[in-house]
Design a protein around this motif. Structure first.
Motif, PDB file in Angstrom:
ATOM      1  N   VAL A   1       0.859  -1.184   0.000  1.00 15.40           N
ATOM      2  CA  VAL A   1       0.000   0.000   0.000  1.00 15.40           C
ATOM      3  C   VAL A   1       0.894   1.232   0.000  1.00 15.40           C
ATOM      4  O   VAL A   1       1.858   1.312   0.761  1.00 15.40           O
ATOM      5  CB  VAL A   1      -0.929  -0.005   1.233  1.00 15.40           C
ATOM      6  CG1 VAL A   1      -1.768   1.255   1.274  1.00 15.40           C
ATOM      7  CG2 VAL A   1      -1.821  -1.235   1.206  1.00 15.40           C
ATOM      8  N   SER A   2       0.561   2.189  -0.897  1.00 16.55           N
ATOM      9  CA  SER A   2       1.373   3.402  -0.978  1.00 16.55           C
ATOM     10  C   SER A   2       0.520   4.592  -1.376  1.00 16.55           C
ATOM     11  O   SER A   2      -0.586   4.447  -1.889  1.00 16.55           O
ATOM     12  CB  SER A   2       2.516   3.213  -1.990  1.00 16.55           C
ATOM     13  OG  SER A   2       1.993   2.968  -3.277  1.00 16.55           O
ATOM     14  N   ILE A   3       1.067   5.768  -1.128  1.00 16.34           N
ATOM     15  CA  ILE A   3       0.427   7.014  -1.535  1.00 16.34           C
ATOM     16  C   ILE A   3       0.739   7.212  -3.014  1.00 16.34           C
ATOM     17  O   ILE A   3       1.871   7.013  -3.449  1.00 16.34           O
ATOM     18  CB  ILE A   3       0.959   8.187  -0.695  1.00 16.34           C
ATOM     19  CG1 ILE A   3       0.607   7.974   0.781  1.00 16.34           C
ATOM     20  CG2 ILE A   3       0.398   9.507  -1.201  1.00 16.34           C
ATOM     21  CD1 ILE A   3       1.291   8.927   1.721  1.00 16.34           C
ATOM     22  N   ASP A   4      -0.267   7.605  -3.783  1.00 15.59           N
ATOM     23  CA  ASP A   4      -0.116   7.780  -5.225  1.00 15.59           C
ATOM     24  C   ASP A   4      -0.433   9.226  -5.609  1.00 15.59           C
ATOM     25  O   ASP A   4      -1.545   9.532  -6.017  1.00 15.59           O
ATOM     26  CB  ASP A   4      -1.049   6.807  -5.949  1.00 15.59           C
ATOM     27  CG  ASP A   4      -0.962   6.899  -7.459  1.00 15.59           C
ATOM     28  OD1 ASP A   4      -0.019   7.544  -7.961  1.00 15.59           O
ATOM     29  OD2 ASP A   4      -1.838   6.328  -8.130  1.00 15.59           O
ATOM     30  N   PRO A   5       0.539  10.137  -5.474  1.00 17.78           N
ATOM     31  CA  PRO A   5       0.265  11.548  -5.772  1.00 17.78           C
ATOM     32  C   PRO A   5      -0.081  11.808  -7.238  1.00 17.78           C
ATOM     33  O   PRO A   5      -0.799  12.745  -7.547  1.00 17.78           O
ATOM     34  CB  PRO A   5       1.545  12.267  -5.381  1.00 17.78           C
ATOM     35  CG  PRO A   5       2.545  11.252  -5.049  1.00 17.78           C
ATOM     36  CD  PRO A   5       1.890   9.910  -5.019  1.00 17.78           C
ATOM     37  N   THR A   6       0.397  10.939  -8.154  1.00 20.65           N
ATOM     38  CA  THR A   6       0.110  11.137  -9.572  1.00 20.65           C
ATOM     39  C   THR A   6      -1.270  10.611  -9.948  1.00 20.65           C
ATOM     40  O   THR A   6      -1.846  11.042 -10.943  1.00 20.65           O
ATOM     41  CB  THR A   6       1.153  10.416 -10.453  1.00 20.65           C
ATOM     42  OG1 THR A   6       1.057   9.009 -10.215  1.00 20.65           O
ATOM     43  CG2 THR A   6       2.549  10.909 -10.162  1.00 20.65           C
ATOM     44  N   GLY A   7      -1.790   9.651  -9.180  1.00 16.95           N
ATOM     45  CA  GLY A   7      -3.083   9.047  -9.484  1.00 16.95           C
ATOM     46  C   GLY A   7      -3.017   8.057 -10.628  1.00 16.95           C
ATOM     47  O   GLY A   7      -4.039   7.674 -11.185  1.00 16.95           O
ATOM     48  N   LYS A   8      -1.809   7.581 -10.980  1.00 14.41           N
ATOM     49  CA  LYS A   8      -1.659   6.719 -12.152  1.00 14.41           C
ATOM     50  C   LYS A   8      -1.002   5.379 -11.868  1.00 14.41           C
ATOM     51  O   LYS A   8      -0.779   4.605 -12.796  1.00 14.41           O
ATOM     52  CB  LYS A   8      -0.841   7.461 -13.211  1.00 14.41           C
ATOM     53  CG  LYS A   8      -1.555   8.701 -13.708  1.00 14.41           C
ATOM     54  CD  LYS A   8      -0.762   9.447 -14.726  1.00 14.41           C
ATOM     55  CE  LYS A   8      -1.551  10.672 -15.142  1.00 14.41           C
ATOM     56  NZ  LYS A   8      -0.879  11.528 -16.058  1.00 14.41           N
ATOM     57  N   LYS A   9      -0.692   5.082 -10.619  1.00 15.29           N
ATOM     58  CA  LYS A   9      -0.062   3.802 -10.307  1.00 15.29           C
ATOM     59  C   LYS A   9      -1.029   2.657 -10.560  1.00 15.29           C
ATOM     60  O   LYS A   9      -2.241   2.809 -10.430  1.00 15.29           O
ATOM     61  CB  LYS A   9       0.377   3.762  -8.840  1.00 15.29           C
ATOM     62  CG  LYS A   9       1.615   4.550  -8.526  1.00 15.29           C
ATOM     63  CD  LYS A   9       2.030   4.312  -7.098  1.00 15.29           C
ATOM     64  CE  LYS A   9       3.251   5.106  -6.713  1.00 15.29           C
ATOM     65  NZ  LYS A   9       3.605   4.908  -5.301  1.00 15.29           N
TER      66      LYS A   9
END
Length: 99
Positions: free
Chosen positions: A34-42
């Motif tokens: 689980v990770s933060i996805d600042p780009t919204g594209k992972k």
């Protein structure tokens, strides 16, 4: 020129709809990381949380992402999320719309 449609997403903590730019995406990949996805594209299953310190605190207290993704998430992730949200809120206050 016509009005552009604003993409809306549901905040997993409050259940309310917000413009996508006011939220941050949290993603779980195939390896259950689980990770933060600042780009919204992972790649992976995503859930959104509002860029609000209280929402991040509530998510940590209720272990919201544990139940959303069906896995046990380390408390350090919630600390990282809280720090990220706090930083982004401070940026928005300084620079306006987060840019």
């Amino acid at each position: 020129m016509g009005k552009r449609k604003i993409p809306m997403r549901k905040d997993i903590v409050s259940g309310e709809m917000f413009p996508k730019k006011e939220l941050v995406r949290i993603v779980k990949n195939k390896e259950n990381e689980v990770s933060i996805d600042p780009t919204g594209k992972k790649q992976g299953r995503g859930a959104y949380i509002r860029l609000d310190v209280d929402a991040a605190s509530t998510a940590r207290d209720q272990k919201t992402f544990d139940s959303a993704f069906g896995i046990k998430i380390e408390p350090s992730f919630y600390d990282e999320l809280y720090a990220y949200v706090d930083h982004q809120v401070a940026r928005m206050e300084l620079f306006g719309n987060g840019k």
